[in-house]
Scaffold this motif. Structure first.
Motif, short mmCIF file in Angstrom:
data_model
loop_
_atom_site.label_atom_id
_atom_site.label_comp_id
_atom_site.label_asym_id
_atom_site.label_seq_id
_atom_site.Cartn_x
_atom_site.Cartn_y
_atom_site.Cartn_z
N ILE B 38 3.23 0.49 9.62
CA ILE B 38 3.73 0.50 8.24
C ILE B 38 4.99 -0.35 8.14
O ILE B 38 5.13 -1.16 7.22
CB ILE B 38 4.01 1.95 7.79
N LEU B 39 5.89 -0.17 9.10
CA LEU B 39 7.14 -0.93 9.05
C LEU B 39 6.89 -2.43 9.21
O LEU B 39 7.44 -3.24 8.48
CB LEU B 39 8.11 -0.43 10.13
N PHE B 40 6.04 -2.79 10.17
CA PHE B 40 5.74 -4.22 10.40
C PHE B 40 5.08 -4.82 9.16
O PHE B 40 5.43 -5.90 8.71
CB PHE B 40 4.80 -4.41 11.60
N LEU B 41 4.09 -4.10 8.62
CA LEU B 41 3.33 -4.62 7.47
C LEU B 41 4.23 -4.82 6.26
O LEU B 41 4.24 -5.89 5.64
CB LEU B 41 2.18 -3.65 7.12
N THR B 42 5.00 -3.79 5.93
CA THR B 42 5.83 -3.89 4.72
C THR B 42 6.93 -4.94 4.90
O THR B 42 7.21 -5.69 3.97
CB THR B 42 6.45 -2.53 4.35
N HIS B 43 7.48 -5.02 6.10
CA HIS B 43 8.54 -6.00 6.31
C HIS B 43 7.98 -7.43 6.23
O HIS B 43 8.58 -8.31 5.61
CB HIS B 43 9.23 -5.78 7.65
N ALA B 44 6.80 -7.64 6.84
CA ALA B 44 6.20 -8.98 6.81
C ALA B 44 5.83 -9.37 5.38
O ALA B 44 6.10 -10.50 4.95
CB ALA B 44 4.97 -9.02 7.70
N LEU B 45 5.25 -8.43 4.64
CA LEU B 45 4.88 -8.72 3.25
C LEU B 45 6.12 -9.02 2.41
O LEU B 45 6.14 -9.93 1.60
CB LEU B 45 4.12 -7.54 2.63
N LYS B 46 7.16 -8.21 2.63
CA LYS B 46 8.39 -8.37 1.85
C LYS B 46 9.03 -9.74 2.15
O LYS B 46 9.44 -10.44 1.22
CB LYS B 46 9.37 -7.24 2.22
N THR B 47 9.05 -10.11 3.42
CA THR B 47 9.67 -11.38 3.79
C THR B 47 8.86 -12.54 3.22
O THR B 47 9.42 -13.50 2.69
CB THR B 47 9.76 -11.51 5.33
#
Lengths: 99, 384
Positions: B38-47
């Protein structure tokens, strides 16, 4: 006295695999930024896009930045929201909305 | 050397209960993998969103009527053009289309005529009436490609044939998956948009520092308008992909609760067998500190292995497999949903947070109950 060697070896193996993946990721970030993100950024400018095409089920999920805060509840006051994506994405921040 | 011997003993002790410990490692690693995914996905999408949308229009002006987004008069554009500091005003035409054939929603957008060929497009943008360019999602659900026809039903219920002149490449799916780009005249005719109205107006400003001032002026001059600045678009996406909100939090909380139950189960007591073992160790001369170190190594062995396994699984899941396990959860009812080909933007702070949230509590929950047993009399401990 073999178990601790196996354990230390396993931990080192896992840590190096993770480290390698992170390093590989870091190098692919710069490469893919040039080959993928820059052309996509040009696309955003050329087509004047405002949102990502992720959730296409409703207007406010397709274009979250262009929707009003109450759009999910547009049918009548205090109406329940229909679309599952609305529970995944966060509502816009209060300071994003002009009066 | 002494520490290595204690570690060796700790590993032998874990190996004696190997099935139980393997089950714990499996559950523990799975919990970490879910959290990290969840953290990797949301951070990558946000960036990615913040990088891409930095090219979004500086200011989009909508008209709001009865609390809803309405078509905006082109005359508003003329009034905005007169505001000092405004460089360019461009009416935008776009809208939504529900394709009953495949039960998918498309976003129909006008082609901006004055731009160079796009790298992410196989073919070209519509240059004449009757042409269209489509996203790879639309091409896939309609099973069409360049040179084929796309038939859409317009506002008068007439089927209109468009020739596909371009298909966006799949790496751009995050932006173009559901797009159908039409010539402006075609789009206006298709939606039956009155000639003096547009969907909204994009504004380019000479000095980016003046965007908010110009937005305020627009709002003052046209009270029924709603200016949305680029920084607001970016902030919206920062909030949308915030892992602390919405369903992400629910999944996160469920995983965290599962982990807490696991840790609580360990912390609330150790088995009679373990107590007896501690008693025997004390009786044969082990110090309390040695027993605590033994338990520390046991906790570290389980939690470190799980942490590394969980992080590896999350990385592979999100960046190599396109978050396939999370996709059904976040897809909702979207028929056209892009395949994530995320660029591995990783925040080291997140890895540290996952480590600190999972390893120390588990080690503490292993050491604390053993400490209670280690300070009791060996005979009492052996008797259980």
């Amino acid at each position: 006295m073999t178990k601790h060697r196996i354990f230390i070896g396993l931990i080192l193996l896992l840590a190096s695999a993770l480290g390698l993946l992170l390093l590989f990721g870091r190098s692919s970030v710069s490469a893919r930024t040039e080959t993928e993100l820059r052309p996509m950024k040009t696309l955003v400018g050329a087509l004047q896009l405002t949102d990502l095409s992720i959730w296409t089920e409703a207007r406010y999920t397709r274009h979250p930045s262009q929707a009003d805060r109450f759009t999910p509840f547009q049918d009548f006051p205090s109406a329940l929201e229909h679309f599952p994506a609305g529970s995944i994405m966060a509502p816009p921040r209060k300071d994003n909305q002009r009066p | 050397m002494r520490h290595l011997k204690i570690l060796e003993y700790a590993l032998s002790s874990l190996w004696r209960r190997k099935y139980k410990n393997m089950a714990i490692i499996l559950v523990y690693a799975f919990t970490i993998a879910v959290l990290a995914s969840i953290l990797f996905l949301t951070h990558a999408l946000k960036t990615e969103a913040s990088f891409l949308l930095a090219e979004a229009p500086e200011l989009v002006v909508q008209r709001v009527s009865a609390g809803r987004h309405e078509l905006i008069p082109l005359e508003y554009g003329d009034r905005i053009r007169k505001i000092p500091g405004v460089a360019e005003v461009h009416p935008r035409f776009w809208g939504y289309y529900y394709d009953a054939l495949v039960e998918a929603n498309y976003t129909l957008l006008e082609a901006n005529a004055d731009h160079t060929p796009l790298e992410m497009l196989d073919g070209h943008l519509p240059a004449a009436p009757g042409e269209c360019a489509i996203g790879s999602g639309v091409a896939a659900v309609r099973k069409i490609g360049p040179g084929d026809d796309l038939i859409l039903v317009d506002s008068t219920n007439m089927g209109i044939v468009f020739e596909v002149t371009g298909v966006f490449r799949s790496p751009s799916d995050l932006l173009t998956n559901d797009l159908v780009i039409l010539d402006r005249a075609d789009l206006i005719e298709f939606f039956g948009t009155p000639p003096d109205l547009a969907t909204d107006i994009s504004v380019r400003v000479n000095n980016p520092k003046e965007i908010n001032t110009i937005a305020e002026k627009i709002k003052r001059q046209m009270p029924d308008s709603r200016p949305i600045s680029r920084s607001e678009i970016l902030r919206t996406y920062a909030a949308v992909f915030n892992w602390r909100s919405g369903m992400m939090l629910s999944v996160f909380a469920a995983a965290l609760v599962a982990f807490c139950i696991l840790a609580w189960d360990k912390a609330t007591g150790i088995s009679a067998e373990e107590k007896r073992e501690i008693g025997i160790l004390k009786a044969v001369g082990w110090e309390t500190s040695d027993i605590l170190e033994l338990k520390f190594w046991e906790g570290m062995a389980v939690s470190l292995t799980s942490l590394l396994l969980g992080l590896l699984a999350a990385y592979v899941h999100v960046f190599f497999l396109g978050a396939t396990v999370l996709t059904p959860v976040i897809k909702g009812w979207s028929v056209l949903f892009p395949t994530f080909r995320l660029i591995p933007f990783i925040d080291p702070y997140q890895i540290l947070v996952i480590g600190f949230l999972t390893v120390p509590p588990y080690v503490a929950s292993t050491v604390i109950p053993s400490w209670k047993a280690a300070i009791t009399d060996p005979e009492t401990a052996m008797r259980g």
